[in-house]
Design a protein around this motif. Structure first.
Motif, mmCIF file in Angstrom:
data_model
loop_
_atom_site.group_PDB
_atom_site.id
_atom_site.type_symbol
_atom_site.label_atom_id
_atom_site.label_comp_id
_atom_site.label_asym_id
_atom_site.label_seq_id
_atom_site.Cartn_x
_atom_site.Cartn_y
_atom_site.Cartn_z
ATOM 1 N N LEU A 419 0.821 -1.211 0.000
ATOM 2 C CA LEU A 419 0.000 0.000 0.000
ATOM 3 C C LEU A 419 0.853 1.258 0.000
ATOM 4 O O LEU A 419 0.509 2.250 -0.672
ATOM 5 N N ALA A 420 1.967 1.233 0.723
ATOM 6 C CA ALA A 420 2.843 2.398 0.750
ATOM 7 C C ALA A 420 3.369 2.724 -0.640
ATOM 8 O O ALA A 420 3.387 3.893 -1.058
ATOM 9 N N ALA A 421 3.775 1.703 -1.385
ATOM 10 C CA ALA A 421 4.285 1.935 -2.742
ATOM 11 C C ALA A 421 3.196 2.465 -3.670
ATOM 12 O O ALA A 421 3.445 3.352 -4.499
ATOM 13 N N VAL A 422 1.970 1.954 -3.538
ATOM 14 C CA VAL A 422 0.875 2.421 -4.391
ATOM 15 C C VAL A 422 0.491 3.854 -4.049
ATOM 16 O O VAL A 422 0.248 4.689 -4.936
ATOM 17 N N LEU A 423 0.439 4.168 -2.757
ATOM 18 C CA LEU A 423 0.108 5.536 -2.357
ATOM 19 C C LEU A 423 1.164 6.528 -2.812
ATOM 20 O O LEU A 423 0.847 7.688 -3.116
ATOM 21 N N VAL A 424 2.412 6.093 -2.847
ATOM 22 C CA VAL A 424 3.479 6.983 -3.312
ATOM 23 C C VAL A 424 3.250 7.363 -4.768
ATOM 24 O O VAL A 424 3.437 8.524 -5.161
ATOM 25 N N THR A 425 2.853 6.394 -5.603
ATOM 26 C CA THR A 425 2.581 6.725 -7.009
ATOM 27 C C THR A 425 1.383 7.662 -7.138
ATOM 28 O O THR A 425 1.363 8.543 -8.005
ATOM 29 N N THR A 426 0.393 7.484 -6.267
ATOM 30 C CA THR A 426 -0.752 8.387 -6.299
ATOM 31 C C THR A 426 -0.364 9.795 -5.875
ATOM 32 O O THR A 426 -0.866 10.782 -6.426
ATOM 33 N N ALA A 427 0.528 9.894 -4.907
ATOM 34 C CA ALA A 427 0.955 11.209 -4.416
ATOM 35 C C ALA A 427 1.904 11.915 -5.367
ATOM 36 O O ALA A 427 2.243 13.081 -5.142
ATOM 37 N N SER A 428 2.352 11.241 -6.415
ATOM 38 C CA SER A 428 3.324 11.835 -7.347
ATOM 39 C C SER A 428 2.656 12.375 -8.604
ATOM 40 O O SER A 428 3.322 12.538 -9.628
ATOM 41 N N ARG A 429 1.368 12.680 -8.554
ATOM 42 C CA ARG A 429 0.676 13.136 -9.752
ATOM 43 C C ARG A 429 1.215 14.482 -10.232
ATOM 44 O O ARG A 429 1.424 14.690 -11.429
ATOM 45 N N ARG A 430 1.419 15.415 -9.316
ATOM 46 C CA ARG A 430 1.907 16.737 -9.724
ATOM 47 C C ARG A 430 3.307 16.633 -10.322
ATOM 48 O O ARG A 430 3.610 17.280 -11.327
ATOM 49 N N ARG A 431 4.140 15.822 -9.716
ATOM 50 C CA ARG A 431 5.488 15.661 -10.269
ATOM 51 C C ARG A 431 5.439 14.960 -11.626
ATOM 52 O O ARG A 431 6.262 15.252 -12.500
ATOM 53 N N LEU A 432 4.489 14.046 -11.804
ATOM 54 C CA LEU A 432 4.350 13.396 -13.107
ATOM 55 C C LEU A 432 3.942 14.413 -14.169
ATOM 56 O O LEU A 432 4.437 14.368 -15.301
ATOM 57 N N ARG A 433 3.034 15.329 -13.817
ATOM 58 C CA ARG A 433 2.629 16.343 -14.787
ATOM 59 C C ARG A 433 3.809 17.204 -15.209
ATOM 60 O O ARG A 433 3.934 17.581 -16.378
ATOM 61 N N ARG A 434 4.678 17.527 -14.267
ATOM 62 C CA ARG A 434 5.865 18.308 -14.627
ATOM 63 C C ARG A 434 6.829 17.474 -15.472
ATOM 64 O O ARG A 434 7.507 17.996 -16.352
#
Length: 444
Positions: A419-434
């Motif tokens: 779950l920690a790894a999946v939540l990390v990818t969810t929390a990286s949306r803004r960085r993904l957009r950049r």
């Protein structure tokens, strides 16, 4: 030396946002390390037997082990610091290379790297020391007069803990420019080559054979002595084997999934991991250690509860402290995963931006990152859970009713890691957009 400090100050004011974030993360890691060292020193400073409600801290026989357990929390902190130091590593190496081309000597490059890291670590240690001592002083004022728990951390030990963190940071700073010391012209970004080594799996053989050894010992009438020896060997080999084999497990999992992929996201995620599984392996090695330790506490707790029927204050406090330590370890490893995700997006930003320009939607790229996290974490956490249960099963004897508690506790720890790894990818949306912005396609 004054010139180096001036240059370090100029570089500290400038730099990219990623470099400034790296310095802040290094300071946070140094503060956490200082906090845990202060906690271990505070436990060792206690004398005599305290109330049972203090749990293992109050018993002189278990106090040293408790301090050692607190010090073990430095392992996830070390992983967090390692990932933080790798953030924007390419920018840092190019900057050091430019200084070498401008005439800086190898010694000056080393000292500059040490000054830069040590300054952030010194700030972090001061903040970490204050974050521990202020609440500790407030807690001591709530104790009864003459309580044996009213013990301050010895000042000499405080200085020693802070010095350990700062010296470790200085040594890491001295090694920061090792790639550009001899010549600055060979600094390049290379793709990972070859597969991770599988030799760490050999250390997992004895823990997985523990039940067989116990059956043989029972037939020979030497079960008690053999069980104690098998447990000691398993406790030593299992964590080390998990940490050394994490990269190979991820590589094998990516290869297996890639051959059976039925969607573009899964195929891209598997092939990217198979091409270079080492970064994920380095990060998930500590996650595997945390999951293994958490899974290993379940059989022990079940054995205690089945043997005693009810829990005294000593055991209740002990279990609460263990759960708190595991929770803190999961939080720190999650932070390390978050920093790893940021590093991965920095390195693979042009590739993701190219996929976006070719027509891939942002949602597709988010699913790509999520599939990659699942492919990497599920086998590692699963191996940690299964290996711990198999290796500890011969060492504990409890009522069958507590089997559900043991299995559920282990599955919970493994699930938290995934779950920690999946939540990390969810929390990286803004960085993904950049990372997928059209500007990342520029190569000049």
């Amino acid at each position: 030396m004054r010139t180096l400090l001036t240059v370090a100050g100029m570089l500290g004011k400038g730099g990219s946002p990623e470099e400034r974030a790296r310095r802040r993360l290094m300071a946070v890691g140094a503060g956490l390390a200082t906090w845990f060292l202060f906690g271990a020193a505070n436990v060792l400073a206690l004398r005599g037997r305290l109330d049972d409600r203090f749990g293992p801290i109050g018993d002189p026989g278990t106090r040293d082990g408790t301090a050692f357990g607190i010090a073990l929390l430095l392992l996830p902190v070390a992983a967090f610091l390692y990932q933080s130091a790798r953030l924007a590593a390419a920018d840092r190496e190019r900057r050091l290379s430019a200084l070498r081309l401008a005439g800086a000597t190898p010694r000056e490059v080393r000292l500059l790297g040490a000054v830069e890291v040590t300054r952030a670590a010194a700030l972090g240690t001061v903040v970490g020391a204050a974050a521990y001592l202020v609440p500790q002083l407030a807690a001591r004022r709530t104790l009864a007069s003459g309580s044996r728990a009213d013990v301050a951390v010895p000042p000499l030990w405080c200085l020693a803990a802070m010095a350990i963190v700062i010296v470790a940071a200085a040594l890491s700073g001295l090694l920061a420019g090792r790639h550009v010391i001899a010549t600055p012209l060979s600094v390049t970004r290379r793709a990972g080559r070859g597969r991770p080594r599988w030799y760490g799996l050999l250390l997992l053989v004895p823990p997985f054979l523990a039940p067989v050894v116990r059956l043989v010992a029972r037939a020979a009438g030497e079960e008690s002595a053999v069980t104690a020896g098998v447990l000691q060997i398993s406790v030593l080999l299992l964590p080390v084997g998990l940490m050394l084999s994490a990269g190979w497990v991820i590589w094998f999992s990516a290869r297996w999934v890639g051959r059976r992929a039925r969607s573009a996201e899964v195929l891209l995620a598997a092939r990217a991991l198979e091409a270079d599984a080492r970064p994920w392996g380095r990060t998930l090695a500590v996650v595997a250690l945390t999951v293994a330790v958490g899974s290993g506490t379940g059989p022990i707790e079940a054995d205690v509860m089945a043997d005693r029927g009810r829990l005294e204050p000593f055991w209740m406090t002990s279990f609460a402290l263990v759960s708190l330590a595991l929770f803190v370890a999961i939080l720190v490893t999650t932070a390390a995963l978050l920093v790893h995700q940021a590093e991965s997006l920095l390195d693979r930003g042009p590739m993701l931006a190219e996929l976006r320009a070719l027509g891939a939607h942002e949602g597709d790229l988010r699913r790509f990152l999520t599939r990659q996290a699942l492919i990497a974490t599920v086998p590692v956490c699963g191996l940690s859970v299964v290996g711990t249960l198999i290796s500890e099963w011969p060492a504990v004897m409890f009522h069958p009713a507590w089997i559900a508690w043991t299995v559920a506790h282990a599955l919970l720890m493994g699930g938290l890691g995934v779950l920690a790894a999946v939540l990390v990818t969810t929390a990286s949306r803004r960085r993904l957009r950049r990372a997928i912005a059209p500007e990342r396609l520029r190569t000049e």
